[in-house]
Design an enzyme around this catalytic site. Structure first.
Site, short mmCIF file in Angstrom:
data_model
loop_
_atom_site.label_atom_id
_atom_site.label_comp_id
_atom_site.label_asym_id
_atom_site.label_seq_id
_atom_site.Cartn_x
_atom_site.Cartn_y
_atom_site.Cartn_z
N PRO A 44 -54.85 -20.55 -21.30
CA PRO A 44 -54.92 -21.09 -22.65
C PRO A 44 -53.76 -21.20 -23.38
CG PRO A 44 -55.96 -19.29 -23.17
CD PRO A 44 -55.32 -19.31 -21.46
N ASN A 45 -53.20 -22.23 -24.40
CA ASN A 45 -52.54 -23.19 -25.23
C ASN A 45 -50.83 -23.79 -23.91
OD1 ASN A 45 -54.10 -22.57 -27.49
ND2 ASN A 45 -53.28 -20.78 -27.09
N TYR A 64 -40.30 -20.32 -25.77
CA TYR A 64 -41.41 -20.72 -24.65
C TYR A 64 -40.63 -22.57 -24.55
CZ TYR A 64 -45.35 -18.07 -25.32
OH TYR A 64 -45.93 -17.33 -26.04
N ASN A 98 -50.35 -17.97 -14.64
CA ASN A 98 -50.14 -17.27 -15.90
C ASN A 98 -51.38 -17.82 -16.68
OD1 ASN A 98 -48.80 -17.40 -18.11
ND2 ASN A 98 -47.35 -18.55 -17.72
N ALA A 100 -52.81 -15.49 -23.16
CA ALA A 100 -53.27 -14.57 -23.67
C ALA A 100 -54.72 -13.77 -23.18
CB ALA A 100 -53.71 -15.28 -24.57
N GLU A 139 -48.60 -12.98 -10.48
CA GLU A 139 -49.01 -13.22 -12.10
C GLU A 139 -47.42 -13.79 -12.47
OE1 GLU A 139 -49.34 -9.31 -14.29
OE2 GLU A 139 -49.54 -10.26 -15.99
C1 DQA Z 1 -47.60 -16.32 -21.40
C2 DQA Z 1 -47.48 -14.51 -22.83
C3 DQA Z 1 -48.69 -14.83 -22.81
O1 DQA Z 1 -48.64 -13.24 -24.14
C4 DQA Z 1 -48.98 -15.92 -24.28
O2 DQA Z 1 -50.06 -15.29 -24.79
C5 DQA Z 1 -49.30 -17.39 -23.67
C6 DQA Z 1 -47.38 -17.40 -22.88
C7 DQA Z 1 -46.02 -16.99 -21.35
O3 DQA Z 1 -46.12 -17.68 -20.54
O4 DQA Z 1 -45.17 -16.52 -21.66
O5 DQA Z 1 -49.79 -17.70 -23.95
O6 DQA Z 1 -48.26 -16.26 -21.24
#
Ligand code: DQA
Length: 149
Positions: free
Chosen positions: A10-11, A23, A75, A78, A99
């Site tokens: 997500p996101n 990011y 990835n 969250a 991961e």
């Molecule tokens: C993430 C880290 C997570 O805590 C966060 O919720 C994300 C991105 C990262 O790539 O750094 O959405 O996975």
């Protein structure tokens, strides 16, 4: 041709504009493009999926062995921190999962320090921005070429 699945949670569709100080400014298309190019050079076909929905990611993990995927780069965003469903899907398949995280989750808020998927993945790479994915891909390339770890 060997095949891998690259899964984004997500996101991550908002990469490039989402909290760029954390990011970075690289978009998801940029990330996928870099992975596809490096994979192709190594004779590997990369398939990509981003979803904001837990069940879609679970379905994709379940499908990975049926599609003959040799590895999954994940990835879980969250979901990393609380999705038992994604953890169980990883444990249920016989495809190794790496991961990845763009940010160093261990340096961030307390709730990000714990990954519920870490115990069932091959390993975790975090904190290198888009290079976290590229480092995971190098592991995949080496393993698929039979290199010794
Ligand atoms: C993430 C880290 C997570 O805590 C966060 O919720 C994300 C991105 C990262 O790539 O750094 O959405 O996975």
């Amino acid at each position: 041709m060997k095949k891998i699945l690259v899964l984004h949670g997500p996101n991550l569709n908002l990469l490039g504009t989402r909290e760029p100080e954390i990011y970075g400014r690289t978009t998801l298309d940029d990330v996928n493009g870099m992975i596809a190019a490096r994979a192709k050079k190594a004779g590997i076909e990369a398939e990509f999926l981003q979803s904001n929905h837990e069940g879609v990611l679970v379905d994709a993990l379940q499908e990975a062995p049926k599609k003959g995927c040799a590895f999954v780069i994940l990835n879980a965003a969250a979901f990393t921190h609380y999705s038992v469903a994604i953890r169980d899907a990883i444990a249920a398949i016989d495809v190794p999962v790496i991961e990845v995280h763009l940010s160093n989750i261990h340096q961030r808020e307390e709730f990000r320090h714990h990954s519920v998927i870490s115990p069932v993945v091959m390993g975790q790479i975090a904190g290198f921005g888009a290079d976290s994915y590229m480092a995971a891909l190098e592991v995949v390339i080496r393993r698929l070429s039979g290199a010794k770890a």
